[in-house]
Design a protein around this motif. Structure first.
Motif, mmCIF file in Angstrom:
data_model
loop_
_atom_site.group_PDB
_atom_site.id
_atom_site.type_symbol
_atom_site.label_atom_id
_atom_site.label_comp_id
_atom_site.label_asym_id
_atom_site.label_seq_id
_atom_site.Cartn_x
_atom_site.Cartn_y
_atom_site.Cartn_z
ATOM 1 N N PRO A 44 -4.429 8.754 16.616
ATOM 2 C CA PRO A 44 -2.967 8.805 16.527
ATOM 3 C C PRO A 44 -2.391 7.389 16.455
ATOM 4 O O PRO A 44 -2.922 6.472 17.065
ATOM 5 C CB PRO A 44 -2.554 9.499 17.839
ATOM 6 N N GLY A 45 -1.331 7.243 15.714
ATOM 7 C CA GLY A 45 -0.702 5.920 15.618
ATOM 8 C C GLY A 45 0.064 5.742 14.324
ATOM 9 O O GLY A 45 0.238 6.689 13.547
ATOM 10 N N ARG A 46 0.478 4.521 14.099
ATOM 11 C CA ARG A 46 1.255 4.184 12.902
ATOM 12 C C ARG A 46 0.347 3.401 11.959
ATOM 13 O O ARG A 46 -0.311 2.439 12.370
ATOM 14 C CB ARG A 46 2.451 3.315 13.318
ATOM 15 N N TYR A 47 0.317 3.824 10.695
ATOM 16 C CA TYR A 47 -0.565 3.172 9.727
ATOM 17 C C TYR A 47 0.206 2.797 8.465
ATOM 18 O O TYR A 47 0.960 3.609 7.926
ATOM 19 C CB TYR A 47 -1.720 4.098 9.319
ATOM 20 N N GLU A 48 -0.026 1.576 8.009
ATOM 21 C CA GLU A 48 0.515 1.174 6.700
ATOM 22 C C GLU A 48 -0.553 1.435 5.655
ATOM 23 O O GLU A 48 -1.753 1.313 5.940
ATOM 24 C CB GLU A 48 0.883 -0.302 6.714
ATOM 25 N N TYR A 49 -0.103 1.792 4.476
ATOM 26 C CA TYR A 49 -1.077 2.036 3.400
ATOM 27 C C TYR A 49 -0.424 1.804 2.045
ATOM 28 O O TYR A 49 0.807 1.705 1.932
ATOM 29 C CB TYR A 49 -1.640 3.461 3.469
ATOM 30 N N SER A 50 -1.256 1.718 1.029
ATOM 31 C CA SER A 50 -0.760 1.564 -0.340
ATOM 32 C C SER A 50 -1.805 2.144 -1.294
ATOM 33 O O SER A 50 -2.988 2.192 -0.959
ATOM 34 C CB SER A 50 -0.533 0.084 -0.652
ATOM 35 N N PHE A 51 -1.330 2.583 -2.440
ATOM 36 C CA PHE A 51 -2.266 3.053 -3.467
ATOM 37 C C PHE A 51 -2.576 1.895 -4.417
ATOM 38 O O PHE A 51 -1.719 1.045 -4.661
ATOM 39 C CB PHE A 51 -1.661 4.213 -4.254
ATOM 40 N N ILE A 52 -3.770 1.914 -4.950
ATOM 41 C CA ILE A 52 -4.140 0.878 -5.931
ATOM 42 C C ILE A 52 -4.553 1.579 -7.222
ATOM 43 O O ILE A 52 -5.519 2.343 -7.243
ATOM 44 C CB ILE A 52 -5.301 -0.001 -5.427
ATOM 45 N N VAL A 53 -3.773 1.338 -8.253
ATOM 46 C CA VAL A 53 -4.007 2.005 -9.537
ATOM 47 C C VAL A 53 -4.820 1.094 -10.445
ATOM 48 O O VAL A 53 -4.490 -0.090 -10.610
ATOM 49 C CB VAL A 53 -2.660 2.370 -10.198
ATOM 50 N N ASP A 54 -5.884 1.660 -10.990
ATOM 51 C CA ASP A 54 -6.777 0.943 -11.916
ATOM 52 C C ASP A 54 -7.269 -0.390 -11.332
ATOM 53 O O ASP A 54 -7.429 -1.380 -12.062
ATOM 54 C CB ASP A 54 -6.082 0.719 -13.269
ATOM 55 N N GLY A 55 -7.432 -0.383 -10.027
ATOM 56 C CA GLY A 55 -8.022 -1.539 -9.368
ATOM 57 C C GLY A 55 -7.135 -2.755 -9.231
ATOM 58 O O GLY A 55 -7.555 -3.775 -8.680
ATOM 59 N N GLU A 56 -5.901 -2.689 -9.735
ATOM 60 C CA GLU A 56 -5.084 -3.904 -9.675
ATOM 61 C C GLU A 56 -3.621 -3.685 -9.315
ATOM 62 O O GLU A 56 -2.985 -4.559 -8.771
ATOM 63 C CB GLU A 56 -5.159 -4.643 -11.016
ATOM 64 N N ARG A 57 -3.109 -2.516 -9.599
ATOM 65 C CA ARG A 57 -1.674 -2.328 -9.395
ATOM 66 C C ARG A 57 -1.411 -1.627 -8.060
ATOM 67 O O ARG A 57 -1.868 -0.503 -7.856
ATOM 68 C CB ARG A 57 -1.133 -1.477 -10.550
ATOM 69 N N TRP A 58 -0.685 -2.307 -7.176
ATOM 70 C CA TRP A 58 -0.363 -1.731 -5.866
ATOM 71 C C TRP A 58 0.887 -0.893 -5.992
ATOM 72 O O TRP A 58 1.924 -1.373 -6.442
ATOM 73 C CB TRP A 58 -0.189 -2.832 -4.824
ATOM 74 N N VAL A 59 0.779 0.352 -5.590
ATOM 75 C CA VAL A 59 1.885 1.298 -5.770
ATOM 76 C C VAL A 59 2.165 1.969 -4.434
ATOM 77 O O VAL A 59 1.236 2.434 -3.764
ATOM 78 C CB VAL A 59 1.499 2.384 -6.816
ATOM 79 N N HIS A 60 3.417 2.011 -4.027
ATOM 80 C CA HIS A 60 3.703 2.669 -2.745
ATOM 81 C C HIS A 60 3.823 4.179 -2.954
ATOM 82 O O HIS A 60 3.917 4.661 -4.085
ATOM 83 C CB HIS A 60 4.948 2.084 -2.085
ATOM 84 N N ASP A 61 3.802 4.899 -1.861
ATOM 85 C CA ASP A 61 3.810 6.358 -1.917
ATOM 86 C C ASP A 61 5.252 6.853 -1.979
ATOM 87 O O ASP A 61 6.002 6.719 -0.997
ATOM 88 C CB ASP A 61 3.115 6.905 -0.657
ATOM 89 N N PRO A 62 5.675 7.434 -3.107
ATOM 90 C CA PRO A 62 7.076 7.866 -3.206
ATOM 91 C C PRO A 62 7.420 8.971 -2.207
ATOM 92 O O PRO A 62 8.585 9.235 -1.965
ATOM 93 C CB PRO A 62 7.197 8.359 -4.650
ATOM 94 N N ARG A 63 6.372 9.604 -1.633
ATOM 95 C CA ARG A 63 6.657 10.693 -0.684
ATOM 96 C C ARG A 63 6.726 10.201 0.764
ATOM 97 O O ARG A 63 7.033 10.973 1.676
ATOM 98 C CB ARG A 63 5.584 11.776 -0.807
ATOM 99 N N ALA A 64 6.441 8.933 0.988
ATOM 100 C CA ALA A 64 6.463 8.418 2.363
ATOM 101 C C ALA A 64 7.900 8.363 2.878
ATOM 102 O O ALA A 64 8.844 8.210 2.109
ATOM 103 C CB ALA A 64 5.844 7.023 2.407
#
Lengths: 169, 182
Positions: free
Chosen positions: A125-145
């Motif tokens: 349990p806790g708070r976690y930061e995360y990000s998606f990485i598209v095609d190994g280079e593009r960092w994309v945040h989660d639009p549903r967060a």
């Protein structure tokens, strides 16, 4: 008439004419939003009136193939699954505090272009930061967060909260 | 891509129609302007803008998220207009020029209205194949490469068509006595 004069006449005329009639589209976004709930942005199978028996027989043969090709819809309704729609990506990974910022490949895409990954069962349990990485280079945040943070290098991380077992997050 | 645009598109891909509504709000003026430039009739342009946004939503999964959304939606608009022209053979001259300016000197307004009407009619005389790149270039500010992508043409063809469109337009306007100075 010089070319630049003709070009500025064209710009002026087209702009002026569009502006004069702009009130026609004043409510366009509302009209479209009203019309859309009955439509879907992604293609969906419509079985129509095909006999249910025929579908069942066909499904037996097709299910195995589909499972292998990840053509089922991603289980995005499950709160322990992270999803990202990115139909044209070749790969999508998630990097997070719970992966120690190591990119972990996501499953997909499904037939709607959705990539997904289930959170580890043993996540604390806790708070976690995360990000998606598209095609190994593009960092994309989660639009549903529901929460985002700016990182020191001007990226945006998404935030998720894991509640203790039995509690609502 | 504009601020938050990728997020809006992704939300729309998840079925969030309000996110798509925001996209429509951002692009409707440009899409309507392109349709009006190509079709020359406000009512048809309104229909075309509506159709373009509906089609774009339905085909959103085919949009490459790393590309410019504006080029994609403008391409859909141009195609909707092309089909409309083909279907309805809409080559009639402009009919709706009743209100082009607001305020100011009435004599000047009238002169400006007449001039705009003449230029508009001259644009309408062009073939759709010339009119479409012209509108995308001078209304939507797309460059040659983007126009080529939007219309599915080689860049060289776009340049040639734009050159011919302008030559033809210049010829028509000179015959009507329009000069470059207001």
């Amino acid at each position: 008439m010089h070319e630049h004069e003709l070009e500025s006449l064209l710009k002026e005329t087209l702009t002026r004419y569009a502006e004069a009639h702009r009130d026609r589209i004043a409510d366009l976004e509302y009209e479209i939003v009203e019309e859309l709930p009955s439509r879907q942005p992604t293609p969906r199978l419509r079985w129509g009136f095909v006999g249910a028996g025929a579908i069942a027989v066909a499904a037996v043969f097709v299910i195995g193939l589909w499972a292998g090709l990840n053509l089922f819809a991603a289980p995005c309704h499950d709160p322990s699954v992270l999803c990202l729609v990115y139909p044209n990506a070749k790969s999508v990974s998630v990097a997070s505090q719970f992966t120690l910022w190591e990119p972990v490949p996501m499953n997909g895409p499904d037939r709607s272009g959705v990539w997904w990954i289930r959170l580890p069962d043993n996540i604390k349990p806790g708070r976690y930061e995360y990000s998606f990485i598209v095609d190994g280079e593009r960092w994309v945040h989660d639009p549903r967060a529901s929460e985002f943070v700016h990182t020191f290098d001007d990226k945006i991380n998404s935030v998720l909260y894991i509640a203790p077992r039995g509690e609502q997050p | 891509m504009g601020e938050g645009e990728l997020e809006l598109i992704q939300r729309a891909l998840h079925g969030d129609v309000d996110a798509w509504g925001e996209i429509v709000r951002r692009y409707k003026d440009a899409v309507f302007g392109i349709a009006l430039g190509i079709l020359g009739n406000p009512a048809d342009a309104e229909d075309a803008a509506h159709d373009a946004f509906i089609r774009a939503y339905q085909g959103l999964h085919t949009f490459h998220l790393e590309k410019r959304f504006s080029t994609w939606i403008f391409a859909i608009t141009a195609n909707v207009c092309k089909n409309k022209l083909r279907r309805e053979r809409l080559f009639a001259p402009l009919k709706h020029l009743s209100r082009l300016t607001k305020g100011g000197d009435p004599a000047k307004q009238l002169a400006q209205q007449e001039r705009t009407q003449i230029i508009r009619e001259a644009i309408d005389q062009l073939k759709p194949a010339y009119k479409m790149p012209l509108v995308l270039r001078y209304y939507a500010d797309l460059d040659y490469k983007e126009i080529a992508e939007a219309l599915g043409l080689p860049e060289g063809t776009v340049k040639t068509r734009l050159h011919r469109a302008k030559s033809e337009l210049k010829h028509i306007l000179e015959q009507k006595g329009v000069t470059g100075h207001a």
